[in-house]
Enzyme design. Structure first.
Site, short mmCIF file in Angstrom:
data_model
loop_
_atom_site.label_atom_id
_atom_site.label_comp_id
_atom_site.label_asym_id
_atom_site.label_seq_id
_atom_site.Cartn_x
_atom_site.Cartn_y
_atom_site.Cartn_z
N LYS A 1 0.81 -1.22 0.00
CA LYS A 1 0.00 0.00 0.00
C LYS A 1 0.85 1.27 0.00
O LYS A 1 0.50 2.25 -0.65
CB LYS A 1 -0.95 0.01 1.19
CG LYS A 1 -0.27 0.15 2.55
CD LYS A 1 -1.26 0.18 3.67
CE LYS A 1 -0.59 0.23 5.03
NZ LYS A 1 0.20 1.45 5.25
N THR A 2 1.97 1.26 0.72
CA THR A 2 2.82 2.45 0.77
C THR A 2 3.36 2.79 -0.60
O THR A 2 3.44 3.96 -1.00
CB THR A 2 3.99 2.26 1.76
OG1 THR A 2 3.46 1.88 3.04
CG2 THR A 2 4.80 3.54 1.91
N ASP B 1 -3.50 7.47 4.69
CA ASP B 1 -3.02 6.11 4.96
C ASP B 1 -3.65 5.60 6.25
O ASP B 1 -4.04 6.37 7.12
CB ASP B 1 -1.49 6.14 5.08
CG ASP B 1 -0.89 4.74 5.09
OD1 ASP B 1 -1.58 3.79 4.68
OD2 ASP B 1 0.28 4.61 5.49
N GLU B 2 -3.75 4.27 6.38
CA GLU B 2 -4.30 3.63 7.59
C GLU B 2 -5.68 4.19 7.94
O GLU B 2 -5.97 4.51 9.09
CB GLU B 2 -3.34 3.80 8.78
CG GLU B 2 -1.93 3.27 8.55
CD GLU B 2 -1.85 1.75 8.55
OE1 GLU B 2 -2.91 1.08 8.61
OE2 GLU B 2 -0.72 1.23 8.46
N GLN C 1 -7.34 -4.93 9.89
CA GLN C 1 -6.24 -4.51 10.74
C GLN C 1 -6.63 -3.33 11.63
O GLN C 1 -5.77 -2.60 12.12
CB GLN C 1 -5.01 -4.15 9.91
CG GLN C 1 -4.42 -5.34 9.15
CD GLN C 1 -3.11 -4.99 8.49
OE1 GLN C 1 -2.06 -4.89 9.13
NE2 GLN C 1 -3.14 -4.80 7.19
N ARG D 1 2.43 -10.65 10.43
CA ARG D 1 3.76 -10.05 10.57
C ARG D 1 4.83 -11.03 10.08
O ARG D 1 5.95 -10.61 9.79
CB ARG D 1 4.09 -9.70 12.03
CG ARG D 1 3.20 -8.69 12.73
CD ARG D 1 2.94 -7.45 11.94
NE ARG D 1 1.71 -7.58 11.17
CZ ARG D 1 1.36 -6.79 10.17
NH1 ARG D 1 2.16 -5.84 9.77
NH2 ARG D 1 0.23 -6.96 9.52
#
Length: 668
Positions: free
Chosen positions: A29-30, A215-216, A246, A601
């Site tokens: 996504k970044t 973002d997020e 998330q 993770r």
């Protein structure tokens, strides 16, 4: 666009309307956000100064800036805004303080300052001992995040306790205004309220920010949603990136339903799913998909990977927490010596900080270096907070919270009774505590000795405050010398080396102030610099520098956004994960998302551990396996380390310990 998959390319290129990118864990996504910024500047023709990207932490903002710098070489990015939500809010308030009833140079209170202010109001409250300070602070924060003012809080109170909390909220807000201060939540609430009530100001900022990237997005609260909605306007010139699976910050006010609200507020919303995971093996993703499928979804997605099946994740049963820590330490040594894995490629993740102790003990005993996330941050150290309080008072003489912290540091024999009488007088006169120290009318409330001590302190601040404009660093250094702060540190430290280390923190802060004054803040006031440092404090408190080859120990919340080749997800038991409170409050869905975050993770290997019994409050209690383990496909798990029982694996583990013994002998 090279290296992007078709869905990522679609998300980068789409600018015809509002866009929601549902980006699964590890789906890049970044990269989509940074490439989109380059696309907006280079191909759409939007000037960089009209683009704003916001996220939640300084670390994420720094990484985004670095990535954009790599992507847009040769393109003019002057004026491009990449920051946290709160930095954006502070910028808006600093430009228009009078619009929200503030004066220029207002103070920004951190959580500890807010706590002190609430404590002051609790002092005169009925049954104050029965009211938890942190509970009041959290309730006020939740009210602010949900756009509830004190009057609304009072009107919605269902009992005396709720009414008492609303009264505390009203008093707290009055004090903030009297002190010309805002708290962390006000940095979002203030601008959102301004835009709601002052359309001319909103039009100005909509012209300034013509494309918004967030973002997020699943972590936004009610006030942040409103801020985004106002800035984006009816055109909906935005891209928001998030993952409802998330969303693990409901306790901080996050509203994952904000993702669904977008569909209502923007009927033309386009949704693009990023489901290809570039991080984890197929088996790890299979577990993650199976677990999160037990949660209801507005948007259905399923992660997949081209990285191959990978190792089968393991489940290790242990006798108790000491045995659990020993087993994990043994597994870490095996990875290190038998498979030549760096310590820094391994992480131990747990639900609560209290679980870290036995792991720290076991790692220390085996000489395994580790990094414990969540330690004392630079700004949280007492000596740094003292110096910051002096700086804040020099910058804003009406900062009563700063005054109260340092008026008796070093000790000036100014007792609580003196301060209470001073506060009563200042409140009646509607002035700050520092200003009240020099008033003639104070003689009616305090004796000459008390007034003299307050006067000496007030003159100290006034004398050095006059020198601030010319050189703030020199003025503050002179003040530290005038109060003989090193002697105060020696008096209160356990040893001279400890006092020296604490004083080094003070000099580091002053050095940072000097660099700011000579750099980006050359033409700014001390208040601007102090505001910047205070914001760094609040945003960076949970962000420590991670360096060296060390095993990572951290909570599942702290692990979000990170990845590790090898993950140990420990304490997979009922009342740990899911947490006991979540079971009682029937909020299992967020706990399941937390477990999902832990699983995703891991890149190469994943190990779950659980114990048969644990000590709670000094008593042994039998443990029950986490329901989340029961929701995973059993045939995709290696139960109780079956592979380790083969002769080949036993030999490999024996060799790993032999290598370790040789290493210890060589070290001697």
């Amino acid at each position: 666009m090279s290296g992007l998959n078709p869905r990522q390319i679609e998300a980068v290129r789409y600018t015809a309307g509002p866009l929601l990118v549902l980006a699964g864990a590890g789906s890049g996504k970044t990269r989509v956000i940074t490439q989109k910024i380059a696309h907006l500047i280079g191909h759409v023709g939007i000037q960089a100064r009209h683009i704003r990207a916001v996220t939640f932490t300084n670390k994420a903002a720094r990484e985004m800036r670095e990535r954009v710098g790599q992507q847009v070489k040769g393109i003019n990015t002057r004026g491009l805004g990449i920051s946290t939500f709160h930095t954006l809010g502070l910028d808006i308030l600093r430009r228009h303080p009078e619009r929200i009833g503030l004066r220029a140079g207002f103070s920004l209170l951190d959580a500890q300052d807010s706590e002190s202010l609430i404590k002051e109001h609790l002092r005169g409250t009925r049954n104050a001992d029965a009211i938890g300070l942190s509970a009041v602070q959290q309730r006020i924060s939740r009210w602010k995040n949900d756009f509830v003012d004190p009057e609304q809080a009072m009107s919605r109170a269902e009992d005396d306790f709720e009414a008492q909390l609303a009264t505390l909220y009203a008093g707290y807000e009055r004090s903030l205004r009297a002190y010309n201060a805002v708290d962390f939540d006000d940095l979002i609430l203030g601008p959102a309220r301004l835009f709601r009530s002052q359309p001319d100001l909103l039009e100005t900022w909509q012209g300034r920010i013509r494309y918004l990237l967030v973002d997020e997005y699943q972590d936004t609260n009610g006030a942040q949603y409103e801020l985004v909605r106002h800035l984006a306007g009816p055109r909906g010139a935005f891209t928001v990136v998030g993952d409802d699976d998330q969303s693990i910050y409901a306790w901080r006010g996050a509203r994952p339903e904000n993702l669904a609200r977008l569909k209502d507020d923007y009927p033309t919303l386009k949704v693009i799913m990023l489901e290809q995971n570039y991080r984890s093996s197929a088996r790890i993703l299979g577990l993650a998909n199976a677990l999160i499928a037990h949660n209801p979804h507005v948007f259905e997605k399923r992660l997949w990977s081209e990285l191959g099946p990978g190792e089968r994740p393991r489940v290790l049963h242990c006798k108790d927490e000491a045995h659990e820590a020993e087993k994990v330490a043994s597994e870490i040594l095996h990875l290190k010596f038998a498979e030549e894995t760096a310590f820094g490629d391994m992480a131990i993740l747990y639900r609560g900080n209290h679980q870290a102790r036995p792991f720290e003990k076991a790692l220390r005993e085996h000489n395994i270096p580790y990094f414990l996330s969540g330690g004392t941050s630079f700004f949280a150290r007492a000596e740094v907070k003292d110096t910051m309080a002096y700086l804040r008072l020099l910058a804003n003489p009406e900062d009563d919270a700063a005054f109260l912290r340092i008026v008796n540091t070093p000790r000036r024999e100014i007792g609580p009774t003196t301060l209470e009488k001073l506060a009563d007088y200042a409140r009646a006169r509607a002035i700050g505590l520092l200003a009240a120290c020099g008033e003639l009318g104070l003689a009616e409330h305090l004796n000459e000795r008390q007034r003299n001590r307050l006067g000496v302190f007030a003159r100290l601040i006034a004398d050095h405050g006059q020198r601030v404009a010319a050189d703030p660093t020199a003025a503050m250094s002179a003040l530290v010398e005038a109060i003989d702060y090193p002697a105060w540190l020696r008096e209160n430290a356990s040893s001279q080396p400890v006092a020296d280390r604490r004083y080094e923190n003070v000099t580091d802060l002053l050095s940072w102030l000097g660099k700011l004054h000579k750099g980006d803040f050359q033409d700014k006031t001390l208040a601007d610099m102090v505001g910047h440092l205070t914001l760094m404090d609040v945003l960076d408190r949970q962000e420590e520098t991670e360096g060296g080859d060390r095993v990572h120990l951290m909570t599942l919340h702290a692990a979000k956004g990170l990845e590790f080749p090898h993950v140990f997800l420990v304490g997979m038991e009922e009342e740990l994960l899911p947490h006991r409170v979540s079971i009682e409050e029937d909020s299992i869905e967020e706990e399941r998302r937390l477990a999902y975050v832990g699983i995703t993770r891991a890149r190469q290997s994943l190990t779950f551990t659980l114990t048969r019994r644990r000590k709670r409050y000094g008593e042994w209690v039998l443990s029950a396996p986490s329901r989340f383990l029961g929701e995973l496909p059993k045939d995709q798990l290696d139960w109780d380390n079956e592979r380790a029982q083969t002769p080949e694996n036993r030999k490999a583990r024996g060799l790993s310990h032999l290598h370790r013994l040789k290493g210890l002998l060589n070290a001697d």
